[in-house]
Motif scaffolding. Structure first.
Motif, PDB file in Angstrom:
ATOM      1  N   THR A 347       0.801  -1.227   0.000  1.00  0.00           N
ATOM      2  CA  THR A 347       0.000   0.000   0.000  1.00  0.00           C
ATOM      3  C   THR A 347       0.829   1.269   0.000  1.00  0.00           C
ATOM      4  O   THR A 347       0.520   2.230  -0.723  1.00  0.00           O
ATOM      5  CB  THR A 347      -0.944   0.014   1.221  1.00  0.00           C
ATOM      6  OG1 THR A 347      -1.761  -1.152   1.187  1.00  0.00           O
ATOM      7  CG2 THR A 347      -1.826   1.261   1.207  1.00  0.00           C
ATOM      8  N   TYR A 348       1.887   1.316   0.808  1.00  0.00           N
ATOM      9  CA  TYR A 348       2.526   2.596   1.114  1.00  0.00           C
ATOM     10  C   TYR A 348       3.761   2.844   0.263  1.00  0.00           C
ATOM     11  O   TYR A 348       4.890   2.568   0.644  1.00  0.00           O
ATOM     12  CB  TYR A 348       2.810   2.687   2.617  1.00  0.00           C
ATOM     13  CG  TYR A 348       1.517   2.861   3.376  1.00  0.00           C
ATOM     14  CD1 TYR A 348       0.939   4.118   3.523  1.00  0.00           C
ATOM     15  CD2 TYR A 348       0.828   1.760   3.880  1.00  0.00           C
ATOM     16  CE1 TYR A 348      -0.267   4.289   4.171  1.00  0.00           C
ATOM     17  CE2 TYR A 348      -0.384   1.918   4.532  1.00  0.00           C
ATOM     18  CZ  TYR A 348      -0.927   3.185   4.672  1.00  0.00           C
ATOM     19  OH  TYR A 348      -2.130   3.346   5.302  1.00  0.00           O
ATOM     20  N   ASP A 349       3.516   3.377  -0.911  1.00  0.00           N
ATOM     21  CA  ASP A 349       4.560   3.777  -1.858  1.00  0.00           C
ATOM     22  C   ASP A 349       4.940   5.217  -1.539  1.00  0.00           C
ATOM     23  O   ASP A 349       4.109   6.124  -1.606  1.00  0.00           O
ATOM     24  CB  ASP A 349       4.028   3.668  -3.285  1.00  0.00           C
ATOM     25  CG  ASP A 349       5.102   3.896  -4.345  1.00  0.00           C
ATOM     26  OD1 ASP A 349       6.099   4.592  -4.047  1.00  0.00           O
ATOM     27  OD2 ASP A 349       4.923   3.398  -5.471  1.00  0.00           O
ATOM     28  N   ASN A 350       6.206   5.430  -1.180  1.00  0.00           N
ATOM     29  CA  ASN A 350       6.626   6.778  -0.789  1.00  0.00           C
ATOM     30  C   ASN A 350       7.207   7.583  -1.946  1.00  0.00           C
ATOM     31  O   ASN A 350       7.826   8.622  -1.745  1.00  0.00           O
ATOM     32  CB  ASN A 350       7.616   6.724   0.377  1.00  0.00           C
ATOM     33  CG  ASN A 350       9.016   6.291  -0.037  1.00  0.00           C
ATOM     34  OD1 ASN A 350       9.238   5.829  -1.163  1.00  0.00           O
ATOM     35  ND2 ASN A 350       9.972   6.443   0.872  1.00  0.00           N
ATOM     36  N   GLY A 351       7.005   7.096  -3.165  1.00  0.00           N
ATOM     37  CA  GLY A 351       7.518   7.776  -4.344  1.00  0.00           C
ATOM     38  C   GLY A 351       8.808   7.188  -4.855  1.00  0.00           C
ATOM     39  O   GLY A 351       9.190   7.423  -6.007  1.00  0.00           O
ATOM     40  N   VAL A 352       9.479   6.415  -4.015  1.00  0.00           N
ATOM     41  CA  VAL A 352      10.731   5.760  -4.394  1.00  0.00           C
ATOM     42  C   VAL A 352      10.629   4.245  -4.195  1.00  0.00           C
ATOM     43  O   VAL A 352      11.157   3.468  -4.977  1.00  0.00           O
ATOM     44  CB  VAL A 352      11.915   6.325  -3.580  1.00  0.00           C
ATOM     45  CG1 VAL A 352      13.208   5.585  -3.913  1.00  0.00           C
ATOM     46  CG2 VAL A 352      12.081   7.815  -3.837  1.00  0.00           C
ATOM     47  N   LYS A 353       9.932   3.831  -3.161  1.00  0.00           N
ATOM     48  CA  LYS A 353       9.802   2.412  -2.836  1.00  0.00           C
ATOM     49  C   LYS A 353       8.483   2.191  -2.122  1.00  0.00           C
ATOM     50  O   LYS A 353       7.887   3.117  -1.567  1.00  0.00           O
ATOM     51  CB  LYS A 353      10.961   1.951  -1.939  1.00  0.00           C
ATOM     52  CG  LYS A 353      10.971   2.630  -0.572  1.00  0.00           C
ATOM     53  CD  LYS A 353      12.145   2.225   0.291  1.00  0.00           C
ATOM     54  CE  LYS A 353      11.948   0.875   0.943  1.00  0.00           C
ATOM     55  NZ  LYS A 353      12.994   0.577   1.955  1.00  0.00           N
ATOM     56  N   VAL A 354       8.042   0.944  -2.140  1.00  0.00           N
ATOM     57  CA  VAL A 354       6.919   0.550  -1.300  1.00  0.00           C
ATOM     58  C   VAL A 354       7.505   0.167   0.057  1.00  0.00           C
ATOM     59  O   VAL A 354       8.326  -0.755   0.152  1.00  0.00           O
ATOM     60  CB  VAL A 354       6.144  -0.623  -1.907  1.00  0.00           C
ATOM     61  CG1 VAL A 354       5.039  -1.078  -0.954  1.00  0.00           C
ATOM     62  CG2 VAL A 354       5.547  -0.223  -3.254  1.00  0.00           C
ATOM     63  N   VAL A 355       7.111   0.884   1.080  1.00  0.00           N
ATOM     64  CA  VAL A 355       7.709   0.703   2.401  1.00  0.00           C
ATOM     65  C   VAL A 355       6.959  -0.402   3.151  1.00  0.00           C
ATOM     66  O   VAL A 355       5.733  -0.332   3.300  1.00  0.00           O
ATOM     67  CB  VAL A 355       7.641   2.011   3.212  1.00  0.00           C
ATOM     68  CG1 VAL A 355       8.315   1.822   4.579  1.00  0.00           C
ATOM     69  CG2 VAL A 355       8.305   3.155   2.445  1.00  0.00           C
ATOM     70  N   PRO A 356       7.675  -1.442   3.620  1.00  0.00           N
ATOM     71  CA  PRO A 356       6.999  -2.467   4.422  1.00  0.00           C
ATOM     72  C   PRO A 356       6.388  -1.832   5.671  1.00  0.00           C
ATOM     73  O   PRO A 356       7.026  -1.005   6.330  1.00  0.00           O
ATOM     74  CB  PRO A 356       8.121  -3.451   4.765  1.00  0.00           C
ATOM     75  CG  PRO A 356       9.392  -2.690   4.563  1.00  0.00           C
ATOM     76  CD  PRO A 356       9.124  -1.678   3.501  1.00  0.00           C
ATOM     77  N   SER A 357       5.159  -2.237   5.970  1.00  0.00           N
ATOM     78  CA  SER A 357       4.388  -1.519   6.985  1.00  0.00           C
ATOM     79  C   SER A 357       3.686  -2.476   7.933  1.00  0.00           C
ATOM     80  O   SER A 357       3.381  -3.619   7.594  1.00  0.00           O
ATOM     81  CB  SER A 357       3.329  -0.638   6.308  1.00  0.00           C
ATOM     82  OG  SER A 357       3.907   0.215   5.351  1.00  0.00           O
ATOM     83  N   TYR A 358       3.391  -1.947   9.114  1.00  0.00           N
ATOM     84  CA  TYR A 358       2.502  -2.648  10.040  1.00  0.00           C
ATOM     85  C   TYR A 358       1.332  -1.724  10.310  1.00  0.00           C
ATOM     86  O   TYR A 358       1.502  -0.616  10.817  1.00  0.00           O
ATOM     87  CB  TYR A 358       3.205  -3.005  11.353  1.00  0.00           C
ATOM     88  CG  TYR A 358       2.419  -4.011  12.152  1.00  0.00           C
ATOM     89  CD1 TYR A 358       2.713  -5.373  12.094  1.00  0.00           C
ATOM     90  CD2 TYR A 358       1.337  -3.613  12.946  1.00  0.00           C
ATOM     91  CE1 TYR A 358       1.971  -6.306  12.810  1.00  0.00           C
ATOM     92  CE2 TYR A 358       0.588  -4.533  13.645  1.00  0.00           C
ATOM     93  CZ  TYR A 358       0.910  -5.880  13.579  1.00  0.00           C
ATOM     94  OH  TYR A 358       0.164  -6.798  14.275  1.00  0.00           O
ATOM     95  N   LEU A 359       0.113  -2.173   9.958  1.00  0.00           N
ATOM     96  CA  LEU A 359      -1.091  -1.370  10.093  1.00  0.00           C
ATOM     97  C   LEU A 359      -1.912  -1.843  11.283  1.00  0.00           C
ATOM     98  O   LEU A 359      -2.132  -3.046  11.467  1.00  0.00           O
ATOM     99  CB  LEU A 359      -1.948  -1.458   8.825  1.00  0.00           C
ATOM    100  CG  LEU A 359      -1.261  -1.176   7.490  1.00  0.00           C
ATOM    101  CD1 LEU A 359      -2.300  -1.180   6.368  1.00  0.00           C
ATOM    102  CD2 LEU A 359      -0.518   0.150   7.518  1.00  0.00           C
TER     103      LEU A 359
END
Length: 391
Positions: A347-359
Motif C-alpha cells: 500500500t505505502y509507496d513513498n515515491g521511491v519504494k513501497v515501504v513495508p508496513s505494520y497497520l
C-alpha cells in the motif's frame, strides 16, 4: 542495509513491556519553546542498550505528547536511552534535531515527520551511518532509506470518518446499514494538511464513501468545495479550520435559507475550530437538537467531552499505545539483527519504494461507547472525560 547490532541488557524481554496510558497536556497547553528535552539520560534510566532518537512533530496536540511519552517508556523498558525531541511544527527545527541525533551516534531513529517530503538529506545521512529509520504514523516520502512504517489503516480511518458523518445524519445506522433516509443534507468537507501523507489517505477513504451519496443527491455540498487542494487545512491548525468555516458560512449560508447539516472533519482540533465557527454564527444546542454533525479523529480529551455532551458527534480512536508498541518492536528487531514483521507490503509507496508496513485498526467513538473504548481501556478516565481535561 546492514545495521549496527546492539547487545542490550534485558533486550530479550523487550516485547513484554507495558506502555503507560496515553495522556498529556491538552492541545496547546505546552509551551513549545521548551520542547526538545531529551529523555533517558537522567533519573537512573538504563543506558546499556544504546540510544534511540525519537522525533515527534509538535507538542501543540496532546496526541503527539502521548505518542512521544509512550515510545520513550517502551524503549526505556527495553534498556535503551531515548533522545526524544519535538519539532515545534517547524520543518527546519525538526531537520536540525534529526541531524543532531545522527551526529551524536544514535543507534536507530523513530520519526513522525512534520513534512514527509523534507527529510531526504537526513535519511541519506542515517543510511551512511548504518542507522535504521522507522517512519512513525506519517510516511516519510522520496527516500529509499525508510526501512519500516508503523501506522493505522489510514484509508479505513477516512472511511470511518465518512461513515460516522452518515450515521449522524441518519443515512446509516451504527451497523453501517442504510436507513432509507434520502436527505438532502447540506454538508461541508475538510481535509488535513497536504504535507502529511496520511491526509490523502483519510480524504480518499472518506470521499470514496461519501461520493455515491453526493451523486444521488442525498448529500449536497453548497460551497462546491470538494477538492483536497481547496479543502485542506495547513498543519492541521484549529484556527485555520475556524477561519475557513467562517468563510463558508458567510459566503454560502448567511442570508439564505440554507443550514449546515454536517461537516466532515479529519481531526479533533479542526473539529473544535469548525464547532466554534458554527456557534459564532448562531448554531447552538446539541446534535439531538439539530446542531450540525461534526466528525473528528484522535479522541482528544476536549473533543471526547464534546461528544459526551452531544456537541461533536464522533471521533476516530487510534490507540497510540499500540502504535508505540509496534514502533518499539520494529526498532528492536533491527537492532537485534533481524527484520520486523510487516502486515502490508503493497500500500505505502513513498515515491521511491513501497515501504513495508505494520497497520493497526481504529474505532469510531460515539457518545454511547466512550466508556467501553476509552475509559475501560484506560486511555482516559471517567473523571478526565467529565472535565474535558487530562489529569
Amino acid at each position: 542495509m546492514k545495521f549496527r547490532k546492539i547487545l542490550a541488557a534485558g533486550a530479550g524481554a523487550a516485547l513484554a513491556f507495558t506502555l503507560a496510558a496515553c495522556s498529556g497536556g491538552g492541545a496547546g497547553s505546552t509551551d513549545d519553546s521548551t520542547a526538545g528535552a531529551t529523555g533517558g539520560t537522567d533519573g537512573g534510566t538504563a543506558t546499556e542498550g544504546g540510544t534511540i532518537g525519537v522525533a515527534m512533530p509538535t507538542q501543540t496536540s496532546e496526541r503527539w505528547i502521548a505518542d512521544g511519552d509512550a515510545v520513550k517508556a517502551g524503549l526505556e523498558a527495553a534498556g535503551y536511552s531515548v533522545d526524544l525531541q519535538f519539532g515545534n511544527d517547524d520543518i527546519p527545527t525538526q531537520s536540525q534535531q534529526i541531524d543532531s541525533m545522527i551526529t551524536s551516534g544514535v543507534d536507530a531513529l523513530i520519526i513522525a515527520a512534520i513534512d514527509g517530503t523534507a527529510l531526504k538529506a537526513q535519511l541519506d545521512q542515517a543510511h551512511d551511518a548504518g542507522i535504521p529509520v522507522i517512519s512513525y504514523d506519517r510516511l516519510i516520502r522520496d527516500s529509499e532509506y525508510v526501512d519500516f512504517y508503523v501506522t493505522f489503516d489510514n484509508y479505513k480511518v477516512g472511511v470511518q470518518q465518512a461513515t460516522s458523518l452518515l450515521v449522524g445524519l441518519g443515512v446509516l445506522d451504527e451497523s453501517g446499514a442504510e436507513t432509507g433516509e434520502a436527505g438532502p443534507f447540506n454538508v461541508e468537507l475538510f481535509a488535513g494538511s497536504l504535507d502529511d501523507n496520511n491526509a490523502h489517505f483519510f480524504w480518499s477513504g472518506a470521499m470514496d464513501t461519501l461520493q455515491p451519496y453526493i451523486d444521488n443527491g442525498t448529500l449536497v455540498v453548497p460551497s462546491g468545495e470538494m477538492d483536497i487542494n481547496v479543502t485542506n487545512t495547513q498543519q492541521w491548525k484549529q484556527e485555520t479550520a475556524q477561519t475557513r468555516m467562517d468563510t463558508l458560512l458567510t459566503t454560502y449560508y448567511v442570508g439564505t435559507d440554507l443550514k449546515v447539516d454536517g461537516v466532515l472533519s479529519p481531526y479533533d482540533g479542526i473539529s473544535r475550530g469548525i464547532i466554534t465557527a458554527l456557534q459564532n454564527q448562531g448554531y447552538s444546542g446539541t446534535v439531538a437538537d439539530g446542531f450540525p454533525v461534526v466528525t473528528g479523529q484522535d479522541a482528544e480529551i476536549a473533543s471526547v467531552k464534546l461528544i459526551a455532551d452531544d456537541v461533536q458527534f464522533a471521533t476516530i480512536f487510534k490507540d497510540t499505545r499500540k502504535l508505540a508498541d509496534q514502533a518499539v518492536t520494529a526498532t528492536l528487531a533491527y537492532l537485534e539483527g533481524g527484520e520486523p514483521e510487516a502486515n502490508d507490503t503493497t500500500t505505502y509507496d513513498n515515491g521511491v519504494k513501497v515501504v513495508p508496513s505494520y497497520l493497526l485498526e481504529s474505532d469510531i467513538v460515539y457518545a454511547d461507547n466512550i466508556q467501553s473504548l476509552l475509559v475501560d481501556s484506560g486511555y482516559w478516565t471517567a473523571e478526565e472525560v467529565e472535565a474535558g481535561q487530562a489529569s
